[in-house]
Design a protein around this motif. Structure first.
Motif, mmCIF file in Angstrom:
data_model
loop_
_atom_site.group_PDB
_atom_site.id
_atom_site.type_symbol
_atom_site.label_atom_id
_atom_site.label_comp_id
_atom_site.label_asym_id
_atom_site.label_seq_id
_atom_site.Cartn_x
_atom_site.Cartn_y
_atom_site.Cartn_z
ATOM 1 N N PRO A 13 12.218 8.217 -6.519
ATOM 2 C CA PRO A 13 12.680 7.328 -7.368
ATOM 3 C C PRO A 13 11.461 6.239 -7.598
ATOM 4 C CG PRO A 13 13.326 6.812 -5.147
ATOM 5 C CD PRO A 13 12.880 7.926 -5.280
ATOM 6 N N ASP A 14 11.550 5.340 -8.599
ATOM 7 C CA ASP A 14 10.669 4.213 -8.877
ATOM 8 C C ASP A 14 11.017 3.093 -8.019
ATOM 9 O OD1 ASP A 14 9.420 5.602 -11.261
ATOM 10 O OD2 ASP A 14 11.257 5.290 -12.253
ATOM 11 N N ILE A 15 12.050 2.832 -7.644
ATOM 12 C CA ILE A 15 12.604 1.799 -6.879
ATOM 13 C C ILE A 15 13.807 2.007 -6.074
ATOM 14 C CG2 ILE A 15 13.688 -0.707 -7.122
ATOM 15 C CD1 ILE A 15 12.038 -1.045 -9.759
ATOM 16 N N ILE A 16 13.783 1.386 -4.939
ATOM 17 C CA ILE A 16 14.735 1.679 -3.909
ATOM 18 C C ILE A 16 15.437 0.246 -3.666
ATOM 19 C CG2 ILE A 16 15.552 2.576 -1.643
ATOM 20 C CD1 ILE A 16 13.205 4.299 -1.777
ATOM 21 N N LEU A 17 16.943 0.217 -3.732
ATOM 22 C CA LEU A 17 17.470 -0.927 -3.526
ATOM 23 C C LEU A 17 18.152 -0.539 -2.134
ATOM 24 C CD1 LEU A 17 19.579 -1.627 -6.729
ATOM 25 C CD2 LEU A 17 17.528 -2.679 -6.082
ATOM 26 N N THR A 76 12.118 1.305 5.193
ATOM 27 C CA THR A 76 10.934 0.944 4.463
ATOM 28 C C THR A 76 9.450 1.213 4.972
ATOM 29 O OG1 THR A 76 12.502 -1.026 3.439
ATOM 30 C CG2 THR A 76 10.054 -1.124 3.263
ATOM 31 N N LYS A 77 9.389 1.069 6.190
ATOM 32 C CA LYS A 77 8.038 1.228 6.791
ATOM 33 C C LYS A 77 7.834 2.869 6.547
ATOM 34 C CE LYS A 77 5.619 1.058 11.046
ATOM 35 N NZ LYS A 77 5.597 0.655 12.533
ATOM 36 N N LEU A 78 8.958 3.630 7.132
ATOM 37 C CA LEU A 78 8.705 5.143 6.759
ATOM 38 C C LEU A 78 8.338 5.673 5.655
ATOM 39 C CD1 LEU A 78 11.079 6.405 9.624
ATOM 40 C CD2 LEU A 78 8.667 6.271 10.076
ATOM 41 N N TYR A 114 5.268 7.895 0.938
ATOM 42 C CA TYR A 114 5.379 7.823 -0.558
ATOM 43 C C TYR A 114 5.183 6.033 -0.934
ATOM 44 C CZ TYR A 114 8.011 8.183 -5.027
ATOM 45 O OH TYR A 114 8.336 8.167 -6.282
ATOM 46 N N SER A 115 3.829 6.035 -1.021
ATOM 47 C CA SER A 115 3.575 4.688 -1.122
ATOM 48 C C SER A 115 3.848 3.954 -2.556
ATOM 49 C CB SER A 115 2.079 4.333 -0.927
ATOM 50 O OG SER A 115 1.156 5.154 -1.757
ATOM 51 N N ALA A 158 7.886 -3.926 1.473
ATOM 52 C CA ALA A 158 8.935 -4.354 0.503
ATOM 53 C C ALA A 158 8.351 -5.214 -0.449
ATOM 54 C CB ALA A 158 10.335 -4.790 1.110
ATOM 55 N N GLU A 159 8.646 -4.806 -1.774
ATOM 56 C CA GLU A 159 8.120 -5.703 -2.938
ATOM 57 C C GLU A 159 9.326 -6.844 -3.040
ATOM 58 O OE1 GLU A 159 5.836 -2.282 -2.928
ATOM 59 O OE2 GLU A 159 8.156 -2.343 -2.978
ATOM 60 N N ALA A 160 10.128 -6.809 -2.470
ATOM 61 C CA ALA A 160 11.041 -7.964 -2.960
ATOM 62 C C ALA A 160 12.221 -8.057 -1.909
ATOM 63 C CB ALA A 160 11.652 -7.734 -4.263
#
Length: 212
Positions: free
Chosen positions: A50-54, A68-70, A75-76, A100-102
């Motif tokens: 995916p592009d983004i994960i919620l 998130t870390k794994l 998959y950076s 995390a970006e947000a």
């Protein structure tokens, strides 16, 4: 139109189904998967790209921070938005430090959530304004601001933008506040980060507070 591919991760069925309805209403979003815990999120992230994960935080099997870390290690390129009810500053710090970006609260309005997803997809880092104000317990007074600006060689405009970042404003909101284009704001933010020797909003806020 190239759609933003989303993976939704939450252990509560009601939340997952509600968010699915909200996300599938947006023409530029494509929901490529759902998961109920961090391990499932990791497996699906590698498979679905995916592009983004919620990402929820408190889940069985594997929590959102660990996932998130794994995921970031494997998959950076994926961008992760933490979507939670937890308002503790320590969670915000842990989430952002682990990639995390947000960090957004589930009380967010659906329209604001959609806008936030698009901003993160374009490279923004976002923190809920409520939490941003907790990270910065008090904005420096004028004398302190002047000292800070001199210390790091900030222009008056860069100082204004730093305060806006500390108050949780996005680049779009800053551009509207100071009648600048978003591109101009991005340039200011890049120069600001370079002068402060930081790479994200959390570190910039901590710099103001004198945290290392």
């Amino acid at each position: 139109m190239e759609k933003i591919k989303l993976l939704l991760v939450d252990d509560q069925d009601l939340i997952r189904e509600s968010l699915k309805i909200v996300l599938e209403m947006e023409e530029d979003f494509e929901l490529v998967g759902v998961a109920s815990n961090g391990q499932e999120a990791y497996d699906q992230a590698i498979k679905m790209r995916p592009d983004i994960i919620l990402m929820d935080l408190n889940m069985p099997v594997m929590d959102g921070i660990t996932a998130t870390k794994l995921i970031k290690q494997s998959y950076s390129d994926v961008k992760i938005i933490i979507l939670t009810t937890f308002q503790e500053v320590d969670y915000v710090k842990d989430a952002l430090k682990n990639g995390a970006e947000a960090y957004l609260l589930k009380a967010i309005h659906p329209n604001d959530l959609a806008s936030s997803i698009r901003l993160v997809n374009r490279g923004e880092t976002l923190i809920s304004q409520v939490l941003a104000r907790q990270l910065l317990s008090s904005i420096p007074d004028e004398k302190a601001e002047e000292t800070l600006n001199k210390k790091y060689g900030l222009s008056e405009r860069e100082g204004d933008i730093l305060k806006s970042i500390a108050n949780g404003l996005s680049n779009k909101e800053i551009s509207e506040k100071y009648y600048l284009t978003e591109g101009t704001v991005k340039n200011y933010v890049s120069r600001l980060y370079a002068k402060l020797d930081v790479t994200n909003r959390l570190d910039a806020i901590n710099k103001i507070k004198g945290e290392k």
